[in-house]
Design a protein around this motif. Structure first.
Motif, PDB file in Angstrom:
ATOM      1  N   GLN A  13      31.918  45.976  53.822  1.00 13.02           N
ATOM      2  CA  GLN A  13      30.753  46.864  53.765  1.00 13.02           C
ATOM      3  C   GLN A  13      31.163  48.209  53.162  1.00 13.02           C
ATOM      4  O   GLN A  13      32.352  48.582  53.209  1.00 13.02           O
ATOM      5  CB  GLN A  13      30.179  47.073  55.161  1.00 13.02           C
ATOM      6  N   PRO A  14      30.222  48.941  52.617  1.00 17.81           N
ATOM      7  CA  PRO A  14      30.535  50.275  52.084  1.00 17.81           C
ATOM      8  C   PRO A  14      31.211  51.135  53.155  1.00 17.81           C
ATOM      9  O   PRO A  14      30.813  51.101  54.331  1.00 17.81           O
ATOM     10  CB  PRO A  14      29.168  50.830  51.705  1.00 17.81           C
ATOM     11  N   GLY A  15      32.229  51.868  52.732  1.00 18.51           N
ATOM     12  CA  GLY A  15      32.974  52.729  53.641  1.00 18.51           C
ATOM     13  C   GLY A  15      34.212  52.086  54.241  1.00 18.51           C
ATOM     14  O   GLY A  15      35.058  52.797  54.806  1.00 18.51           O
ATOM     15  N   GLU A  16      34.308  50.796  54.131  1.00 15.68           N
ATOM     16  CA  GLU A  16      35.467  50.096  54.691  1.00 15.68           C
ATOM     17  C   GLU A  16      36.649  50.123  53.714  1.00 15.68           C
ATOM     18  O   GLU A  16      36.539  50.644  52.597  1.00 15.68           O
ATOM     19  CB  GLU A  16      35.085  48.667  55.063  1.00 15.68           C
ATOM     20  N   SER A  17      37.768  49.567  54.162  1.00 14.11           N
ATOM     21  CA  SER A  17      39.008  49.602  53.381  1.00 14.11           C
ATOM     22  C   SER A  17      39.535  48.195  53.141  1.00 14.11           C
ATOM     23  O   SER A  17      39.258  47.267  53.904  1.00 14.11           O
ATOM     24  CB  SER A  17      40.075  50.408  54.125  1.00 14.11           C
ATOM     25  N   LEU A  18      40.301  48.090  52.071  1.00 12.78           N
ATOM     26  CA  LEU A  18      41.047  46.874  51.780  1.00 12.78           C
ATOM     27  C   LEU A  18      42.400  47.260  51.201  1.00 12.78           C
ATOM     28  O   LEU A  18      42.530  48.322  50.562  1.00 12.78           O
ATOM     29  CB  LEU A  18      40.318  46.005  50.752  1.00 12.78           C
ATOM     30  N   ARG A  19      43.363  46.400  51.404  1.00 10.23           N
ATOM     31  CA  ARG A  19      44.678  46.598  50.791  1.00 10.23           C
ATOM     32  C   ARG A  19      45.001  45.364  49.975  1.00 10.23           C
ATOM     33  O   ARG A  19      45.157  44.275  50.522  1.00 10.23           O
ATOM     34  CB  ARG A  19      45.743  46.821  51.856  1.00 10.23           C
ATOM     35  N   LEU A  20      45.100  45.551  48.670  1.00  8.32           N
ATOM     36  CA  LEU A  20      45.442  44.455  47.779  1.00  8.32           C
ATOM     37  C   LEU A  20      46.947  44.379  47.595  1.00  8.32           C
ATOM     38  O   LEU A  20      47.630  45.404  47.558  1.00  8.32           O
ATOM     39  CB  LEU A  20      44.785  44.632  46.414  1.00  8.32           C
ATOM     40  N   SER A  21      47.441  43.158  47.479  1.00  6.47           N
ATOM     41  CA  SER A  21      48.864  42.929  47.257  1.00  6.47           C
ATOM     42  C   SER A  21      49.071  42.177  45.956  1.00  6.47           C
ATOM     43  O   SER A  21      48.250  41.345  45.566  1.00  6.47           O
ATOM     44  CB  SER A  21      49.454  42.110  48.400  1.00  6.47           C
ATOM     45  N   CYS A  22      50.187  42.463  45.324  1.00  8.14           N
ATOM     46  CA  CYS A  22      50.608  41.748  44.122  1.00  8.14           C
ATOM     47  C   CYS A  22      52.070  41.397  44.321  1.00  8.14           C
ATOM     48  O   CYS A  22      52.914  42.298  44.401  1.00  8.14           O
ATOM     49  CB  CYS A  22      50.412  42.619  42.889  1.00  8.14           C
ATOM     50  N   VAL A  23      52.348  40.121  44.420  1.00  6.72           N
ATOM     51  CA  VAL A  23      53.720  39.668  44.622  1.00  6.72           C
ATOM     52  C   VAL A  23      54.189  38.942  43.371  1.00  6.72           C
ATOM     53  O   VAL A  23      53.517  38.035  42.874  1.00  6.72           O
ATOM     54  CB  VAL A  23      53.825  38.738  45.836  1.00  6.72           C
ATOM     55  N   ALA A  24      55.349  39.347  42.866  1.00  2.00           N
ATOM     56  CA  ALA A  24      55.886  38.763  41.644  1.00  2.00           C
ATOM     57  C   ALA A  24      56.977  37.758  41.954  1.00  2.00           C
ATOM     58  O   ALA A  24      57.764  37.941  42.886  1.00  2.00           O
ATOM     59  CB  ALA A  24      56.441  39.851  40.742  1.00  2.00           C
ATOM     60  N   SER A  25      57.009  36.711  41.155  1.00  2.00           N
ATOM     61  CA  SER A  25      58.118  35.763  41.195  1.00  2.00           C
ATOM     62  C   SER A  25      58.528  35.457  39.759  1.00  2.00           C
ATOM     63  O   SER A  25      57.717  35.511  38.840  1.00  2.00           O
ATOM     64  CB  SER A  25      57.725  34.484  41.925  1.00  2.00           C
ATOM     65  N   GLY A  26      59.810  35.198  39.584  1.00  2.14           N
ATOM     66  CA  GLY A  26      60.314  34.899  38.252  1.00  2.14           C
ATOM     67  C   GLY A  26      60.739  36.117  37.446  1.00  2.14           C
ATOM     68  O   GLY A  26      61.318  35.967  36.369  1.00  2.14           O
ATOM     69  N   ILE A  27      60.409  37.296  37.924  1.00  5.96           N
ATOM     70  CA  ILE A  27      60.836  38.549  37.295  1.00  5.96           C
ATOM     71  C   ILE A  27      61.212  39.543  38.387  1.00  5.96           C
ATOM     72  O   ILE A  27      60.773  39.420  39.529  1.00  5.96           O
ATOM     73  CB  ILE A  27      59.748  39.195  36.403  1.00  5.96           C
ATOM     74  N   ASP A  28      62.003  40.530  38.003  1.00  6.73           N
ATOM     75  CA  ASP A  28      62.364  41.620  38.900  1.00  6.73           C
ATOM     76  C   ASP A  28      61.449  42.789  38.547  1.00  6.73           C
ATOM     77  O   ASP A  28      61.601  43.413  37.488  1.00  6.73           O
ATOM     78  CB  ASP A  28      63.828  41.996  38.706  1.00  6.73           C
ATOM     79  N   LEU A  29      60.515  43.092  39.437  1.00  9.80           N
ATOM     80  CA  LEU A  29      59.526  44.124  39.142  1.00  9.80           C
ATOM     81  C   LEU A  29      60.124  45.509  38.949  1.00  9.80           C
ATOM     82  O   LEU A  29      59.465  46.401  38.427  1.00  9.80           O
ATOM     83  CB  LEU A  29      58.466  44.183  40.247  1.00  9.80           C
ATOM     84  N   SER A  30      61.354  45.692  39.371  1.00  7.30           N
ATOM     85  CA  SER A  30      61.952  47.022  39.211  1.00  7.30           C
ATOM     86  C   SER A  30      62.105  47.389  37.732  1.00  7.30           C
ATOM     87  O   SER A  30      62.216  48.564  37.391  1.00  7.30           O
ATOM     88  CB  SER A  30      63.303  47.086  39.921  1.00  7.30           C
ATOM     89  N   GLY A  31      62.094  46.410  36.866  1.00  8.96           N
ATOM     90  CA  GLY A  31      62.197  46.661  35.441  1.00  8.96           C
ATOM     91  C   GLY A  31      60.853  46.716  34.732  1.00  8.96           C
ATOM     92  O   GLY A  31      60.800  46.692  33.500  1.00  8.96           O
ATOM     93  N   TYR A  32      59.784  46.830  35.504  1.00  6.18           N
ATOM     94  CA  TYR A  32      58.435  46.773  34.965  1.00  6.18           C
ATOM     95  C   TYR A  32      57.589  47.928  35.472  1.00  6.18           C
ATOM     96  O   TYR A  32      57.773  48.400  36.597  1.00  6.18           O
ATOM     97  CB  TYR A  32      57.755  45.463  35.373  1.00  6.18           C
ATOM     98  N   VAL A  33      56.653  48.317  34.645  1.00  9.20           N
ATOM     99  CA  VAL A  33      55.567  49.177  35.098  1.00  9.20           C
ATOM    100  C   VAL A  33      54.458  48.252  35.598  1.00  9.20           C
ATOM    101  O   VAL A  33      54.102  47.289  34.920  1.00  9.20           O
ATOM    102  CB  VAL A  33      55.026  50.069  33.968  1.00  9.20           C
ATOM    103  N   VAL A  34      53.954  48.516  36.767  1.00  7.77           N
ATOM    104  CA  VAL A  34      52.906  47.687  37.359  1.00  7.77           C
ATOM    105  C   VAL A  34      51.601  48.449  37.347  1.00  7.77           C
ATOM    106  O   VAL A  34      51.557  49.644  37.677  1.00  7.77           O
ATOM    107  CB  VAL A  34      53.275  47.276  38.799  1.00  7.77           C
TER     108      VAL A  34
END
Length: 120
Positions: A13-34
């Protein structure tokens, strides 16, 4: 095989919160801009937030339309990125996508998206 898997979307509903997640596999995200993008029906895809280090320097931005309500974070230990979305509005309804761009721009990956619907 490289995968970016988004999760955490849903119907709120309007006013509520959500937290989206993005999990990577096959790459090391430290070498990427997300980045987080979103696309609503009938609209162009919009960049919502970005964080990382590119060959040009530090990337840390949040779209003006959400900067007071959304916050992006990264967790290198779990190869993940997050988008905390507070005070959600009906206009935030969209498919949200995670994108990882290799620091030098050589590789560019997208997830399949997670749907966020804000409705009363």
């Amino acid at each position: 095989q490289v995968q970016l898997v988004e999760s955490g979307g849903g119907l709120v509903q309007p006013g509520e919160s959500l937290r989206l997640s993005c999990v990577a596999s096959g790459i090391d995200l430290s070498g990427y801009v997300v980045y987080w993008y979103r696309q609503a029906p009938g609209r162009e895809r919009e960049q919502v937030a970005g964080a990382g280090i590119s060959s040009a320097g530090i990337v840390l931005n949040v779209a003006d339309s959400v900067k007071d309500r959304f916050k992006m974070s990264r967790e290198y230990a779990t190869n993940s990125a997050y988008l905390q979305m507070n005070s959600l509005k009906v206009d935030d309804t969209a498919m949200y996508y995670c994108r990882a761009v290799e620091r030098g721009g050589k590789y560019d990956y997208w997830g399949q998206g997670t749907q966020v619907t804000v409705s009363s």
